[in-house]
Structures are given as C-alpha cells and as structure tokens.
Design a protein around this motif. Structure first.
Motif: not given
Length: 312
Positions: A264-265, A271-272, A274-276, A278-279
């Motif tokens: 995510i970070v 995790g990357s 999930i981050s995308v 989520l945005s």
C-alpha cells in the motif's frame, strides 16, 4: 475494611475525573434526570470492580490495579476524543462500501495473479534472508553463545534498535531510498523492509531460546576442549533448531500479511493493487482480494501448524 474505604475514595476521584474530562454530548435518560453516558458507564465499571472485589474478598492491591487500568484507559480514550456515536450517526456513509464488499468481483482475483506471485515471492525471500541474519544476531546476543559480554550487550542493543521500527516504517524508508512501484523497485524495497522486520523478531525469540538451553551439553563441550564455534555448533544449535524453525514459519505467516500493508505504501505486491482499487472506490474488487487473502493466510497458517507439530 480500611483498605476498601480507601478504594472507595479512589473510585469517587476517578468518577469526578471522568465527569471533568468527558467531551461526549451523549446523555443517558434515567427518568429522574439525565447523566453523561460515558462517565456513567465508567462509573458503573468502577463500582462493579469494587463490589466484585468485596464479594470475593480480594486483596486491595489487585483491585487498585484494576481501577488504575480503567482510569488509564479512560485517560487514553478522552485524549483522542474516542466516541462510538459515528457508528450510528454516519452509518449511511458505509452503505456503498458494504454493498461493494457484499458483492465481490471474483474475476478480478485472477486478473491480478502476477501481484499475488510477487507478494508470495517477497515473503519467501525476506523470510530466508531475515531468518538467517536473525539467527546470527541471536547467537551473538545471547551470553550463552556470544564471544564475550561486550559483543553480547552491543548486539542486544542493536537488536532493540532494529525491533523498535515497525515494518511500515522500514517500508516507507526503503521506498524513499529505492523508489516504489512507479520506479520499478517496489518489490526490492518491500523485501528489504521485511528482512529488517524479520531480523528483529527472529533475533529476539531465538535469543531467548538460547538463554534457556540445557547447560549440560555446554559443560560437556567445554570439558572436551571445544572452541566457541564448535561449542555452539554441537551444544547450542541442536537444542534451539526446532524452536528456530517454528519461529521461521511464524515469520513467514507474518510476511504474507505485512507484504500486503507494505504494498500500500509502494513496495509492490497485492497491497499496491489494493491501494489503486481503493483510490477508485472499487470496493467489490477490494472485497475479492481480501477474501482471497484470508484464504491464503489460513492455508499458510495450516501448513505452518502442520510442520511445527512434526518438528515438536
């Protein structure tokens, strides 16, 4: 009796403290009046502890400790303005999120299979490297297997420093140094962050295991004229090996979870993704990933548990 009178005075002081520090506007209507809800709940907990201690004839010190825990917890909650009111006041904001999570997009899991493989590869590499370095530091940190007291104290201090920084802290540091997924170095940053995270855990747990080994084989090795390396190899390592392998499997489980957070970070992996998502507010895709993650973690946990049982 005198001790419980003192505890009753402590309860009164804590209730006054609750009333003075409460920032919630929620009130409880008891018919004859209205009282602040959270101070009332806190007072009820304090009185319940006091009465329970009295009925069970518990000593004053444990009761004082329980009252102190309630007081410190209240202080922590009031310091951050903790309140449960958003759970029902802002419930309408959760409706689209819940709808997405209750309708997972199963096809999306297979579209991001490469990211799953990256996450698994990060966990494998980090576990291998981190556990090897952690074992070396554990041997140097324990006075049982260390060359001398100076080396032992220095390595213990080094392990404490390594362990004091969380995995997300290492992730942010290495992403800043090497570049994240946008620069193509995300997985490398994630592996290095997990390695540091693993070193702290393995060095701590294995070092404590070394401290508790049976001294009989050590004395036998010393009596036979073995040097430090020979002594550690024949008298220390065989005793700690089952525990060390168990800790390594546990760290591998942790790495599966931690690699998701690090992604995510910007450290690559699922995790990357999930981050995308989520945005983009694509909660149905996030739901599918989270469910798949639960299945993967449970499978790894079951496999690790089976191996640990065979080792012990």
């Amino acid at each position: 009796m005198t001790g419980y009178l003192g505890l009753a005075a402590v309860v009164v002081l804590l209730i006054l403290f609750f009333l003075a520090t409460s920032s919630s506007t929620l009130v409880l209507d008891i018919g004859v009046g209205r009282v602040p809800l959270y101070p009332a709940l806190g007072a009820l907990a304090l009185v319940a502890v006091l009465v329970l201690g009295w009925r069970t004839r518990t000593g004053t010190l444990p009761i004082l400790g329980a009252l102190a825990v309630i007081g410190v917890t209240w202080w922590g909650g009031s310091g951050i303005g903790f309140t449960l009111s958003p759970l029902w006041e802002d419930l309408h904001r959760a409706e689209p999120v819940l709808q997405g999570f209750l309708n997972p997009n199963w096809a999306f899991i297979w579209r991001v299979s490469d990211a799953w493989l990256v996450t698994l590869a990060m966990a494998v590499v980090a576990t291998t490297v981190g556990c090897c370095i952690g074992l070396l530091l554990a041997m140097l940190a324990s006075p049982v297997s260390s060359p001398n007291t100076g080396v032992s104290q220095f390595v213990k201090a080094l392990n404490s420093v390594i362990r004091s920084i969380p995995d997300i802290g290492y992730g942010l540091l290495f992403v800043a140094m090497l570049g994240g997924t946008a620069g193509g170095a995300g997985p490398m940053a994630g592996v290095l962050a997990l390695v540091m995270f693993n070193i702290g855990i393995i060095a701590k747990l294995t070092g404590e295991t070394i401290d508790a080994v049976d001294r009989g084989p050590l004395e036998a090795a010393d009596a036979s004229g073995a040097n430090l390396l020979q002594r550690d190899r024949v008298a220390v390592v065989p005793q700690i090996l089952p525990g060390y392998l168990s800790y390594s499997l546990y760290v591998f489980e942790l790495n599966i979870r931690a690699s998701v957070v690090l992604g995510i970070v910007g450290a690559g992996g699922i995790g990357s993704i999930i981050s995308v998502q989520l945005s983009r507010f694509a909660y149905e895709n996030i739901s599918a990933i989270m469910i798949a993650l639960v299945v993967v973690v449970l499978a790894v946990d079951f496999l690790s548990l089976t191996i640990r049982r065979r080792l012990t």
